[in-house]
Design an enzyme around this catalytic site. Structure first.
Site, PDB file in Angstrom:
ATOM      1  CB  SER A 561       6.350 -29.589  -7.067  1.00 43.46           C
ATOM      2  OG  SER A 561       5.184 -29.633  -6.288  1.00 43.46           O
ATOM      3  CG  ASP A 647       0.653 -34.913  -8.849  1.00 38.92           C
ATOM      4  OD1 ASP A 647       0.383 -34.937  -7.637  1.00 38.92           O
ATOM      5  OD2 ASP A 647       1.603 -34.275  -9.328  1.00 38.92           O
ATOM      6  CG  HIS A 682       3.671 -34.595  -6.515  1.00 34.93           C
ATOM      7  ND1 HIS A 682       3.221 -33.552  -7.305  1.00 34.93           N
ATOM      8  CD2 HIS A 682       4.635 -34.065  -5.720  1.00 34.93           C
ATOM      9  CE1 HIS A 682       3.876 -32.449  -6.990  1.00 34.93           C
ATOM     10  NE2 HIS A 682       4.737 -32.731  -6.039  1.00 34.93           N
TER      11      HIS A 682
END
Length: 711
Positions: A561, A647, A682
């Protein structure tokens, strides 16, 4: 896109020039067309990249199988958590061998003074046990499953739960009668994850989101009613998110409103659910605070953890619930000691804070204090292990006579303990089982300090086997994050053993942008100081190489991320230091994303990264480091980028564009891989077995790139 002529050649993305102009600067984006996930050509490109990944990693299939087997063999698959008392029941989770998800159960308390959790035996029912939520049944027929809310009403008769079966964090809320087992027709779709009950169980509060997927409103739903739900709060400012919960005492509902740098809290008595929420301390730009409820010296107070009045690392104030203007200080600000939270119980105040890059706990026993407590009344809970984590465990009951705490370290499996505050006695309720004869004494963890170019000392934690030969450079995985004040705290990992037992060292870089060393550690790694995050990581890598821990041929870096942005930045800065880089759901097209306020969470993110849309200085600064724009003709190491099609936090297109440019520009023969999960979000795949398979895939790649398979 052109078809690959060789089975070892990745698909080549076509170029479609898309000029982007801001503040007089023009950047021609050749791969922006990959943003449209409904375009069959985009899907074909992603599937072609997945086929290339399979071809490039096929030789690791046996190792993947071995690692999956190792993880599985070390996990007690049929297991259960320590029961936690809430109301009339003990609540716990069971896992069963062969089932991907946990089952939530409860058992009646034996009496009102029953505070000792029942003895548990995996696979054996407790007296009167009731399964109230089976995630395996809910997940049946879905490739992906994520549980959002799981909230039982205060009387124990109702369950509100929400699920996401796609991975895009769009949840559907349902309500179940736990007495009759009836599932009510009440269904609320496309909402945020949470759900909070009123004290009388007549209402459920939940959050909805705006077009940018920002939680912006709180609604009140009357259970079983066909009447329209009532919007009780709306936040129009796009910089702020909204959440709702209750105080530990369950006496107040709390709506929290926050940006990255400012917050506000509204309260309402939980026994007056149709009343009006009122702000406790207003909203001041740059001031953050949280609210809890305490009863001290026969008076009700709100406890505020805040950074007002120059309290950079936060202080704690008391506010009478009936006079918000009469604030008084409880714990003063102390630079370098970052106060994070105060949990309030009938007999205790528990301070969670961090100092010297470690999380800590301190407790004030209200039974032994006359009048109001002071900072000196908080006594730290200490542990023998130097590099360890400690925090409050599940303490659902405000009147609990003992405190449930959690402990863990890099080498010690996590523990759940009951603490008798008056005597200091600790009762071990559970130690994470690690099958196969695991011995913590076979492993060790140490703290190193690297020095950044500006002289800042950066903590680095290293974990390895005690019998590892440290006279020669070792295979190493260096992990980093460095954003949002997130801390990489010591913790145990079963999967990590598959690396350590093959002679690898696991290193954690506690770089600026995280919060390990206090609020200024974070402030000096965000917005216009963000480059410190990247150079810190590079300086840590150089330190580990220069001091003989590892070598560039043996060093692999990993981040996900915002940590994926870190990975993209450091391979542009110093590709020669690494033999491999794993970037999970990487935020590598950060400038494009932060320029677009229509994307999920972008406006909220301006406090973290800066606002390049309106500020030319921020635009130029971000453009100087964002990975996608700065890919060049360099000898990049092997790179594995992983993303998910659904995501909503870091869109799949970021990794797709980044890899297309890397494959175009790299001057080395090291493969650049893009692996896309076509039915996940995600957090990646769902279900523990799929997650173990994914972990085994990643570890096999890491082990090979670190040279651990030939050492």
């Amino acid at each position: 896109m052109t078809a690959a002529e060789s089975p070892v050649t990745p698909p080549v993305a076509k170029k479609v020039p898309a000029p982007r102009e801001h503040h007089g600067d023009v950047f021609v984006d050749q791969y922006e067309w990959l943003r449209d996930k409904d375009d069959p050509e985009v899907t074909a490109y992603l599937e072609g990249q997945n086929a290339f990944v399979e071809e490039q990693t096929a030789h690791l299939a046996s190792l993947r199988s071995d690692i999956f087997g190792e993880i599985k063999s070390r996990v007690q698959e049929t297991d259960m958590s320590v029961p936690t008392r809430s109301g009339r029941f003990w609540y716990f989770t069971r896992t069963t061998e062969g089932l991907a998800y946990g089952v939530r159960s409860r058992s009646p308390i034996r009496s009102d003074d029953d505070w000792t959790p029942p003895e548990v035996t995996p696979g054996v029912d407790l007296p009167g046990e009731q399964v109230f939520f089976d995630a395996n049944a809910e997940a049946e027929g879905h490739d992906f499953f994520s549980l959002g809310a799981l909230s039982v009403s205060h009387d124990g008769d109702w369950l509100a739960y929400s699920v996401d079966v796609k991975g895009d964090e769009r949840y559907t809320l349902r309500i179940k009668n736990l007495v009759t087992g009836e599932l009510l027709p009440d269904t609320i779709e496309n909402i945020s994850a949470g759900a909070t009950w009123s004290l009388d169980a007549k209402y459920v509060f939940y959050q909805t989101v705006d077009d940018a997927w920002r939680p912006d409103s709180v609604w009140r739903h009357e259970v079983g009613s066909a009447e329209p739900d009532v919007q009780v709060f709306h936040e129009p400012d796009e910089r702020y998110w909204v959440g709702i919960g209750t105080t530990q005492s369950d006496e107040y509902l709390v709506i929290g409103v926050g940006s990255k740098i400012t917050s506000e809290a509204y309260v309402l008595r939980a026994d007056d659910p149709t009343g009006e929420f009122v702000s406790v301390a207003g909203r001041t730009d740059g001031v953050e605070y949280s609210v809890e409820h305490a009863r001290i010296a026969d008076q009700d107070w709100f406890v505020l953890v805040h950074n007002d009045r120059g309290a950079v690392d936060f202080a704690v104030d008391l506010v009478p619930v009936d006079d918000f203007g009469a604030r008084r200080e409880l714990i003063p600000h102390q630079p370098g000691r970052r106060l994070e939270d105060v949990d309030c119980f009938r007999d205790y105040l528990v301070l969670s804070y961090r100092e010297a890059a470690l999380p800590r706990l301190a407790i004030a026993d209200l039974r032994s204090i006359d009048g109001l407590p002071t900072a000196d009344d908080f006594v730290e809970v200490t542990f023998d292990q130097e590099l360890r984590s400690a925090g409050l465990g599940a303490n659902a009951e405000w009147e609990t006579p003992k405190l449930r705490i959690g402990y863990g370290s890099y080498v010690d499996p996590s523990e759940i303990l009951d603490l008798d505050v008056a005597t200091g006695e600790r009762t071990l309720l559970r130690r994470q089982p690690v099958l196969g004869g695991y011995d913590p004494s076979d492993y060790t963890a140490v703290r190193e300090w690297a020095t950044a170019a500006d002289g800042t000392r950066i903590p680095v934690s290293l974990v390895f086997r005690r019998d590892l030969d440290l006279t020669t450079p070792s295979p190493m995985l260096l992990y980093g994050y460095g954003s949002y004040e997130t801390c990489l705290d010591p913790g145990f990992s079963v999967a990590r053993l598959s690396m350590l037992d093959r002679g690898m060292v696991m290193a954690f870089a506690h770089i600026r942008g995280g919060g390990e060393m206090g609020r200024l550690w974070y402030e000096n790694g965000k917005t216009l100081t963000k480059k410190n995050t990247f150079t810190d990581f590079v300086d840590v890598a150089r330190h580990l190489i220069d001091t003989g821990w590892t070598s560039p041929e043996h060093l692999v870096a990993e981040g996900g991320s915002a940590g994926g942005l870190l990975m993209g930045a450091v391979v542009n800065l110093a590709p020669e230091l690494f033999n491999g880089v794993l970037a999970a759901v990487p935020f590598v097209d950060a400038l494009n994303s932060i320029l677009d306020p229509s994307l999920p969470l972008t406006v909220i993110e301006w406090d973290e990264w800066g606002d390049p849309l309106h500020d030319p200085e921020v635009y130029a600064y971000m453009k100087s480091y964002t990975p996608y724009e700065n890919v060049g003709a360099k000898a990049y190491p092997s790179i594995l980028a992983e993303n998910s099609l659904h995501d909503t936090r870091v869109l799949f297109v970021e990794a797709a564009k980044w890899v297309a440019r890397l494959q175009e520009c790299t001057t080395s023969d090291n493969p650049i891989l893009l692996k896309t999960e076509m039915s996940a979000g995600h957090g990646g795949v769902s279900g523990r077995y799929k997650q173990w398979e994914e972990t085994a895939f990643e570890l096999s790649w890491i082990l090979e790139k670190a040279g651990a398979l030939t050492e």
